[in-house]
Design an enzyme around this catalytic site. Sequence first.
Site, mmCIF file in Angstrom:
data_model
loop_
_atom_site.group_PDB
_atom_site.id
_atom_site.type_symbol
_atom_site.label_atom_id
_atom_site.label_comp_id
_atom_site.label_asym_id
_atom_site.label_seq_id
_atom_site.Cartn_x
_atom_site.Cartn_y
_atom_site.Cartn_z
ATOM 1 N N MET A 175 8.829 46.768 35.747
ATOM 2 C CA MET A 175 8.289 46.940 37.100
ATOM 3 C C MET A 175 8.937 48.140 37.790
ATOM 4 O O MET A 175 9.178 49.127 37.142
ATOM 5 C CB MET A 175 8.504 45.660 37.915
ATOM 6 N N CYS A 176 9.240 48.047 39.015
ATOM 7 C CA CYS A 176 9.706 49.113 39.910
ATOM 8 C C CYS A 176 8.491 49.768 40.561
ATOM 9 O O CYS A 176 7.426 49.853 39.970
ATOM 10 C CB CYS A 176 10.529 50.210 39.251
ATOM 11 N N GLY A 177 8.697 50.193 41.787
ATOM 12 C CA GLY A 177 7.624 50.860 42.513
ATOM 13 C C GLY A 177 8.080 52.236 42.959
ATOM 14 O O GLY A 177 9.255 52.445 43.248
ATOM 15 N N ARG B 67 6.804 44.986 43.409
ATOM 16 C CA ARG B 67 7.170 45.683 42.172
ATOM 17 C C ARG B 67 8.674 45.915 42.072
ATOM 18 O O ARG B 67 9.168 46.283 41.004
ATOM 19 C CB ARG B 67 6.466 47.042 42.081
#
Lengths: 238, 292
Positions: B1-3, B32
Amino acid sequence: MSAVLQTSVESTAFFNLSGFSVRELNATLQTLPADTNQTAWTILNPQGSHAIAVGITAQVAITIDGHAGYYCAGMNDGAVITINGNVGTGVAENMMSGLVHVKGDASQSAGASAHGGLLIIEGNASARCGISMKGVDIVVKGNVGHMGAFMAQSGNLVVCGDAGEALGDSLYEARIFVKGTVASLGADCEKKEMLEEDKLILAELLKRAGITDSLESFTRYGSARALYHFHVDNLGAY
Amino acid sequence: MCGIAGLFLKNPALEPRLGVLMANMLTVLTERGPDSAGFAIYGEAIPGQVKFTVRVDAEFNVQSLVAGLGTAVSRHDDHVVVSVSIEQEAEVRAFLDKHPALTVVSAGRRMTLFKGVGQPEEVSTRFGLSAMSGTHGIGHTRMATESAVTTEAAHPFSTGADQCLVHNGSLSNHNDVRRGLIREGIKFATQNDTEVAAGYLSCKLREGARLDEALTSALDDLDGFYNFVVGTESGFGVLRDPISCKPAVMAETEDYVAFASEYRALVGLPGIEVARLFEPEPAKVYFWERAA
């Protein structure tokens, strides 16, 4: 259901996602009886939300008026779902039947693992369009990104524009028709002769998608079937 | 994930709203990356001066820093921004580096950089992002995979003046690349993979490459999954790995170029209805630079 019906114009029910959650929307659509009289729905303000109109089993017409996020129209089984915009990852993933019509572009893995129905994309589809498709028909009027029809098992992928690298990589079966250029073919995907039965399938799909291009402008690709069984000479391709 | 959220403004009229727009984008990307967040803002340069963004320990008395440096600082929760003249830069850097209660997060003529543990909205509020203005900004919401949930491992990473990078993905050859970069004199503060990518680009830029050239060589040298968004004093770049599993969408209008992990994060931008929306292609360097 009356709580979520904003207004009705003729027979269309409007569902505004700026006021209600996707969960409420999907619960409403998923519980429609097969013989519902409310057969036309318009979803307003989707604003890129994920999982809009998933798991619909009633034969209703749903218009999503704007861009949608991931897994839009996933698991569709009979509905006609039109998206007036772009869609994120995995549109119509695992579709069983029905029609999903994207008026804009689709992100990666469009039609992933879908068993049936028709997915039409007016714009481009990015990577892995039709990954592991199992019987769905996909018509992309623009280009597809890399690894189109990756590990596809059954169904038809029609690309009116160009296809990116490794088209049909590790293909089991499924027909691929491309009008434009193919950057490269993936392992075990090869150019095939266009047979009469292929022409019938392609003609029908082009007609359903409103495309008037000639059948002769398309090239057919399919599985070379060389990787079905382990063979040491193919080690590099596995 | 991560945004990831990136915003590069073409229309100066939007500059006072950069912080507000970035804060909204980061909040949407909470799902995210809920464990930490950070952002770099390219604000106005003060002629002849350089800005240090410094993280301070909770017990540290900021007034003692003001007295020690003889210069004003602006405080943002546990970060302070210190502006000093270019002549003083080396001396102040040495002072900050040896102080056990201080960590230099970034340095540059225009860039300030803030990051911390917590939900993105909380982090943005703590640092007062909404009140910040500037020409471009890069933000990140983190869901940790490669290293611990700490402030140090939050993004963006900066290893060079006015340079920063955020990353969605994971690099598989970062240990090897890090060893090579250490030999080149690049310093690393963490074992994090993204910091290696930032250090790699800084090394290339130091050797004289343009940002787009540095990104192109990253395609050969960095292995793994990545969407990178990078910032320099005047530029903004985007690179996706050749496989491109990580989501990305971009919007361009006459007023701005924006990058987000999901379209949802772009919804609040002005004029998004008429923006040209596109998915950045794999292994293609995108780069926008402001006219000098």
